[in-house]
Design an enzyme around this catalytic site. Structure first.
Site, PDB file in Angstrom:
ATOM      1  CG  HIS A  79      -1.530   1.674   1.438  1.00  0.00           C
ATOM      2  ND1 HIS A  79      -2.608   1.904   0.760  1.00  0.00           N
ATOM      3  CD2 HIS A  79      -1.038   2.478   2.233  1.00  0.00           C
ATOM      4  CE1 HIS A  79      -2.657   2.891   1.760  1.00  0.00           C
ATOM      5  NE2 HIS A  79      -1.886   3.379   2.383  1.00  0.00           N
ATOM      6  CG  ASP A 108       5.747  17.760 -26.639  1.00  0.00           C
ATOM      7  OD1 ASP A 108       6.485  17.426 -25.021  1.00  0.00           O
ATOM      8  OD2 ASP A 108       5.375  16.640 -27.345  1.00  0.00           O
ATOM      9  CD1 TRP A 144       6.132   3.232   3.907  1.00  0.00           C
ATOM     10  CD2 TRP A 144       7.757   4.323   2.090  1.00  0.00           C
ATOM     11  NE1 TRP A 144       6.415   4.467   3.897  1.00  0.00           N
ATOM     12  CE2 TRP A 144       7.216   4.969   4.061  1.00  0.00           C
ATOM     13  CE3 TRP A 144       8.191   4.029   1.057  1.00  0.00           C
ATOM     14  CZ2 TRP A 144       7.823   6.189   2.934  1.00  0.00           C
ATOM     15  CZ3 TRP A 144       9.235   5.717   0.988  1.00  0.00           C
ATOM     16  CH2 TRP A 144       8.954   6.520   2.305  1.00  0.00           C
ATOM     17  CB  SER A 172      10.315   5.582 -14.185  1.00  0.00           C
ATOM     18  OG  SER A 172       8.766   6.480 -14.419  1.00  0.00           O
ATOM     19  CB  SER A 173      11.700   9.076 -10.394  1.00  0.00           C
ATOM     20  OG  SER A 173      10.420   8.209  -9.688  1.00  0.00           O
ATOM     21  CG  HIS A 256      12.696  14.677   5.500  1.00  0.00           C
ATOM     22  ND1 HIS A 256      11.788  14.242   6.247  1.00  0.00           N
ATOM     23  CD2 HIS A 256      12.333  16.062   5.354  1.00  0.00           C
ATOM     24  CE1 HIS A 256      10.955  14.986   6.568  1.00  0.00           C
ATOM     25  NE2 HIS A 256      11.163  16.063   5.675  1.00  0.00           N
ATOM     26  CD  GLU A 258       9.927   9.790  -2.526  1.00  0.00           C
ATOM     27  OE1 GLU A 258      10.849  10.009  -3.569  1.00  0.00           O
ATOM     28  OE2 GLU A 258       8.967   9.736  -3.308  1.00  0.00           O
ATOM     29  CE1 TYR A 260       8.933  19.083   3.317  1.00  0.00           C
ATOM     30  CE2 TYR A 260      10.677  18.222   4.152  1.00  0.00           C
ATOM     31  CZ  TYR A 260      10.079  18.408   4.437  1.00  0.00           C
ATOM     32  OH  TYR A 260      10.202  18.687   5.568  1.00  0.00           O
ATOM     33  CB  SER A 271       1.192  28.779  -5.891  1.00  0.00           C
ATOM     34  OG  SER A 271       1.741  28.707  -4.372  1.00  0.00           O
ATOM     35  CG  HIS A 305      12.925  14.356  11.061  1.00  0.00           C
ATOM     36  ND1 HIS A 305      12.794  15.689  10.710  1.00  0.00           N
ATOM     37  CD2 HIS A 305      12.397  13.465  10.831  1.00  0.00           C
ATOM     38  CE1 HIS A 305      12.018  15.444   9.656  1.00  0.00           C
ATOM     39  NE2 HIS A 305      12.028  14.060   9.860  1.00  0.00           N
ATOM     40  CG  HIS A 306      11.833  10.178   9.332  1.00  0.00           C
ATOM     41  ND1 HIS A 306      10.365  10.031   8.680  1.00  0.00           N
ATOM     42  CD2 HIS A 306      12.344  11.263   8.198  1.00  0.00           C
ATOM     43  CE1 HIS A 306      10.192  10.631   8.441  1.00  0.00           C
ATOM     44  NE2 HIS A 306      11.615  11.338   7.729  1.00  0.00           N
ATOM     45  CB  THR A 331       5.936  24.873   6.106  1.00  0.00           C
ATOM     46  OG1 THR A 331       7.305  23.764   6.136  1.00  0.00           O
ATOM     47  CG2 THR A 331       4.586  24.085   5.770  1.00  0.00           C
ATOM     48  CE  LYS A 334       6.430  26.999  -0.580  1.00  0.00           C
ATOM     49  NZ  LYS A 334       5.547  27.544  -1.293  1.00  0.00           N
ATOM     50  NE  ARG A 453       4.371   3.698  10.953  1.00  0.00           N
ATOM     51  CZ  ARG A 453       4.846   3.616  10.136  1.00  0.00           C
ATOM     52  NH1 ARG A 453       6.148   4.839  10.387  1.00  0.00           N
ATOM     53  NH2 ARG A 453       5.357   3.625   8.638  1.00  0.00           N
TER      54      ARG A 453
END
Lengths: 528, 193, 375
Positions: A79, A108, A144, A172-173, A256, A258, A260, A271, A305-306, A331, A334, A453
């Site tokens: 998931h 293009d 994951w 791909s990315s 991390h 990722e 963002y 915006s 921080h993870h 943040t 924004k 979790r």
């Protein structure tokens, strides 16, 4: 209106757009590829969502009812992988493909053939990942985040497929990101200088640089997992001089930024939408750009921080806590800018705007819980509980996914040439808004009360909260079927959309007819 | 228009080349993180692993005003049935003072085996100040079937050790390395025969 | 008459206090956990205030600044003053948060001068506790019956939060935990102590607590560690120092006696039936989680024992014993030599070699296990 139709005919003749399956297989057209990405991500969203339904059904009440713990772990893992790499990221790439050339006045993407490749390897990557679920012993079941040594020494043989598919998704990315950067740097219409670009283009440019910087690190991490498991290296095995905690450092160095990658393009979308329906220019354009850039830079300094509970020395914990707290500043800028944009505007509340407003509030709630999680001593209590699950679903579902929905409603008239069904859309919005909060808000309480979790069964004190959460989950899942139906309906017909269906919308994409012709801006537009 | 596009083509390949180089660089950086992490840990004591090489016992001053309690813990990883324990559970040492602690190891199986002890120190910060003059953990340890041995570990604490560290725990986890034994260790097994 | 609102208020408070236990972070029972709770509430309130202000302005704007009210949009789109203000003010608020957070963190990481040291080792899927100062060690496993998990029996009050052998610690003393793991990463978490530390294989981590109130405190493994991650709870009993002293001395004497008794039992031969009966019980509680009650294992993950491998190979009896006693490096198979008595191991191996149609006819006695363990 007739000139518009003529234009389209003219374009079609001029380029004799191929028909049938080959059109899609061999297309190098940014709009076709954009549509492919968007449909693909919608399919993945439903596959990943179906897995979420399995998870919520098992957690509906305490005890094991439907699935075995091992399968439950496969569901949480796949998931997560599907939603991150299959739903959110391709959706943003799809939006980039469709919109960036039109927004900067380019005919293009810069590298159209690579564009075709970067999409068409995706289905293979996910086919490999999903097929691993049907192997003997099941698919990846280590979360994951695939922490070693659970993903190395103690994983089953689907790990090889997992690693292979991650490589494909990464490639791909990276190709997508290269394309975006080259397009933005080289293909802007004359006069479209950097500080005139729409924020969606800006945020995507920064996102693309983040992708280039961190996807290769992920590739390195999965490669190390592969060699540790199959080729006798010991990067993460203490016995051979390695360190399992180092895996987490490498993973989160990717992980991390990722996070963002999955939210910066949202900022760009919001915006664009808020000023359009406020009929007022975006407040603090320059500070938006600087805030995005500083969030991107800070994202490289906060990864640990993870991992506060892994046992770092105090100096490191303090460093990562302070840096993480700092992210609240840009943040916040924004969010304040969006509110200031609304202030004294002339607002209307069409569906894109509703999703955008919900985004601002709910993403901010996710930001608050993020700030709470940044505080190391308290993070020891929150870490790996449902509080974290609530936090990242607020930023990713009511954040990223809601912004993608907002973008879809905002640009559907441009893509299809038809207005979407406003009644269905409102129904979709309100059912989603209510159910998503019934789904994720109680998770905060479950986490605070101490529910870890990634568990298939829980003690009875968490029963009520989980039941409510599951009901919210089913409702949210069902609500998305409305969206699917609405999209199909909108593609097939509906009220003709004007070139600029939104009164306050700004940008080059609204200067071309709806639906956007197969080729746009073959002559670069003039930007004042 | 055609002109402008043509003039852009070479630009594209230049940027693409640079970006691909960056991608390759970042892929390499991912792997470079491994040695970087090791160096970082060695400098800061980040993960609590002790230096994997002998430190000469220089004639540093012994700080008699302080004592630090040094505890020893031994653990066996899966699949290694050796007996493995320290001869003493803990010692009180003055920073700077050189001490020897013996670890007892026995191979109760009917086959020759090779093991490697992996050290870890808590608090991690203290690993910076634990200097080993001699340690069995620097090398793989061969032991013939049924043999017992005493393995010495000679160490001293750096007198610079911060005041707030009053207790230090040194843990050894013993791993079975028979399948990955170095040629040197295997030769040792042969010669003692 | 005046009492009524008061009563209502009290009822409300009673309810909210109860609800708070279920819906909010625990205050816990240590000085540190209380500081963590205060920090949590402070930051939560700060977020609430910011939220009310920001969302309040948004809603005012959404209600008043609508096109349907005939509003003309204003033209402003920047203001350096305002933008500087909303950069600086949040920064100052963050500094205000960081100060108490820093001091709490430093207190939490100060493990010096402990009175009691306990080694905590996680393994799939149970905890092992060993007291540094005493000859006491034991495994601590989930005590909830499988029937409750499978919804055949009603669930007990502490469903999934009960263990066979809880950890016992003294109150009022500083207890230091040395946390590590035998296999994958686990995380030892007791919310009431605000202690959560990852157990990393090959490394030791430190944490500490000082519990003032005697009581039973429950927690769970907090890091995904494989199939039964949800089924490895933690129970800690805090006892008055005198009670603790008695408990630890009694337990120490008991464990020493048990070891001696085991040596005596080596000479005892058990019959096939006795071994099979005992073996089945142990198999179901210890081995069935992976190898399944049917002995079929989980294909691709946990090998089958029925009809294949060492269990049916008459030549491989000693190898079978070696696997059970010492585990297999690089797999989930643990070393049960330290977890079960020799008699129990003998019984379970006998069971595995004769159940599910594995008709080796072998009996294995405690003396055989001893031979492998202490050649």
């Amino acid at each position: 209106m007739s000139t518009v139709v003529d234009d389209i005919h003219h374009e079609e003749h001029h380029d004799h757009k191929p028909s049938g399956i080959t059109r899609w297989l061999f297309t190098t057209n940014h709009k076709d590829i954009g549509s492919l990405y968007l449909w693909f991500s919608l399919i993945m969203f439903f596959i990943g969502g179906a897995m979420a339904m399995v998870i919520r059904a098992e957690l509906f009440q305490p005890g094991l009812q439907l699935v075995e713990p091992n399968f439950f772990n496969q569901m949480t893992t796949v998931h997560g992988l599907i939603m991150v790499f299959g739903a959110v990221m391709p959706a943003f790439t799809g939006l980039a493909n469709w919109m960036i050339p039109m927004m900067i006045g380019a005919p293009d993407m810069a590298l159209p053939r690579m564009n075709n490749w970067s999409f068409w390897i995706l289905p293979f990557g996910f086919a490999i990942l999903l097929s691993s679920l049907f192997l003997e012993g099941g698919g990846p079941n280590f979360g994951w985040t695939f922490y070693a040594p659970l993903s190395t020494t103690y994983s089953n043989d689907s790990t090889a497929l997992f690693v292979f598919s991650m490589h494909i998704l990464g490639i791909s990315s990276i190709m997508g990101a290269i394309n975006v950067i080259v397009t933005i740097m080289n293909m802007r219409a004359p006069g479209m200088n950097y500080m005139k670009m729409p924020l969606f283009v800006w945020t995507w440019l920064i996102t693309a640089f983040l992708l280039i910087a961190v996807m290769p690190v992920l590739a390195g991490a999965v490669t190390m997992v592969l060699t540790d498991k199959y080729f006798g290296t010991s990067f993460f095995d203490a016995a051979g001089g390695g360190d399992p905690v180092m895996f987490q450092h490498i993973f989160w160095f990717f992980g991390h930024p990722e996070v963002y990658i999955m939210i910066l393009p949202s900022f760009g979308i919001i915006s664009a939408i808020i000023p359009a329906f406020t009929r007022k220019q975006l407040f603090g354009y320059a500070s938006m750009v600087y805030a995005t850039a500083s969030i991107a830079i800070l994202s490289f300094l906060v990864w640990a921080h993870h991992m506060f509970t892994t046992g770092m020395p105090v100096f490191a914990e303090l460093f990562f806590m302070y840096c993480t707290m700092l992210i609240a500043v840009p943040t916040g800028v924004k969010v304040f800018n969006w509110v200031a944009t609304m202030w004294r505007g002339a607002m209307t509340f069409e569906t894109p705007m509703l999703f955008a407003l919900a985004f601002v509030i709910l993403f901010t709630i996710g930001g608050f819980s993020g700030l709470m999680l940044a505080i190391t001593p308290v993070d020891f209590q929150y870490h790996d509980t449902y509080f974290v699950v609530a936090h990242f679903h607020y930023v990713l579902v009511t954040g990223a996914v809601f912004s993608i929905m907002a973008a879809a409603y905002y640009w559907l008239p441009k893509w299809t040439g038809h207005m979407y069904d406003e009644t269905l859309a409102k129904l979709h919005f309100w059912t989603s808004l209510i159910s998503v909060n019934v789904l994720f808000f109680p998770m905060h309480f479950a986490g605070l009360a101490g529910m870890p979790r990634r568990i298939p069964d829980y003690s009875i004190q968490f029963a009520d909260v989980n039941q409510i959460t599951s009901i919210g989950g089913f409702a949210f899942g069902l609500s998305q079927l409305i969206f699917l139906w609405l999209c199909i309906k909108c593609v097939r017909g509906g009220e003709k959309a004007a070139a600029k269906p939104w009164e306050g919308a700004e940008g080059l994409e609204w200067t071309v007819p709806s639906p956007a012709p197969y080729h746009t801006f073959e002559k670069p537009p003039k930007v004042e | 228009m055609a002109d402008s596009q043509q003039s852009q083509r070479p630009d594209n390949s230049k940027i693409v080349k640079r970006l691909l180089l960056t991608v390759a660089g970042m892929f390499a950086f991912g792997f470079a993180l491994v040695p970087l992490y090791d160096v970082f840990c060695e400098v800061t004591g980040f993960n609590g692993r002790t230096k994997n090489e002998a430190v000469a016992a220089t004639h540093q001053t012994v700080d008699k005003s302080r004592t630090v309690n040094v505890q020893f813990i031994t653990r066996n990883a899966k699949g290694i049935p050796w007996k493995f324990e320290p001869s003493v559970k803990q010692v009180q040492v003055h920073p700077g003072e050189v001490r020897v602690v013996n670890f007892l190891a026995g191979n109760p199986t009917s086959g020759d085996m090779v093991a490697q002890a992996i050290p870890s120190v808590a608090p991690a910060e203290a690993s910076l100040y634990l200097n080993k003059v001699e340690c069995f953990c620097f090398n793989q340890q061969p032991l013939k079937a049924g043999d017992n041995t005493e393995m010495p570990m000679q160490f001293y604490l750096d007198p610079e050790i911060p005041d707030h560290i009053t207790t230090l725990t040194l843990s050894y986890t013993l791993y079975d390395m028979t399948a990955n034994a170095t040629a040197e260790t295997l030769a040792q097994l042969q010669t003692t025969e | 008459m005046k009492m009524k609102p008061l009563l209502a208020l009290m009822a409300l408070f009673g309810f909210s206090a109860q609800a708070q236990n279920r819906l909010n972070l625990t205050q816990g029972v240590t000085d540190v956990s209380n500081r963590v709770y205060d920090l949590h509430m402070t930051i939560f309130y700060i977020c609430c205030v910011i939220g009310v202000v920001v969302f309040g302005l948004m809603f005012i704007s959404m209600i008043r600044h609508r096109k349907s009210k005939g509003r003309e949009p204003a033209k402003f789109h920047e203001s350096v003053k305002v933008e500087v203000a909303w950069t600086i003010i949040p920064f100052l608020i963050l500094v205000g948060m960081a100060i108490p957070a820093t001091s709490t963190l430093i207190a939490m990481e100060d493990t010096s001068d402990a009175d009691v040291t306990v080694q905590v080792t996680g393994s799939q899927w149970k905890w092992h506790y060993k007291y540094f100062e005493h000859e006491v060690e034991f495994f601590s496993r989930l005590a909830t019956q499988q029937e409750q998990i499978q919804n055949k029996f009603e669930k007990s009050e502490n469903y999934l939060l009960e263990v066979d052998n809880p950890l016992v610690i003294p109150t009022g003393q500083k207890v230091r935990f040395l946390v590590t793991s035998d296999d994958v990463i686990h995380s030892w978490w007791v919310p009431d102590f605000a202690v959560k530390k990852d157990a990393n294989p090959g490394f030791i981590n430190e944490a500490w607590t000082r519990v003032e109130e005697p009581g039973i405190y429950r927690g769970q493994c907090a890091e995904l560690c494989g199939k039964d991650h949800g089924f490895m709870p933690i129970v800690v009993i805090a006892k008055e120092p005198a009670d603790y002293q008695k408990w630890i001395e009694d337990t120490e004497a008991e464990q020493i006696a048990a070891r001696e008794r085991e040596q005596e039992l080596l000479d005892m031969e058990m019959s096939m039936d006795e071994l099979m009966a005992m073996g089945e019980k142990i198999y179901n509680s210890t081995c069935a989680a992976c190898h399944q009650a049917s002995g079929q294992g989980i294909p691709g993950t946990f090998p089958a024992l029925a009809g294949e491998g060492v269990s049916i190979d008459p030549e491989a009896r000693d190898q079978h014993i070696d696997i059970v006693v010492n585990g297999v490096q690089g797999t989930a198979m643990q070393a049960f030599g330290a977890q079960l008595t020799m008699q129990e191991i003998a019984a379970v191996i006998t069971y595995e070699r004769n159940a599910w149609g594995n008709d080796t006819g072998d009996t294995v006695q405690a003396a055989d296990i001893n031979a492998v363990m202490n050649q």
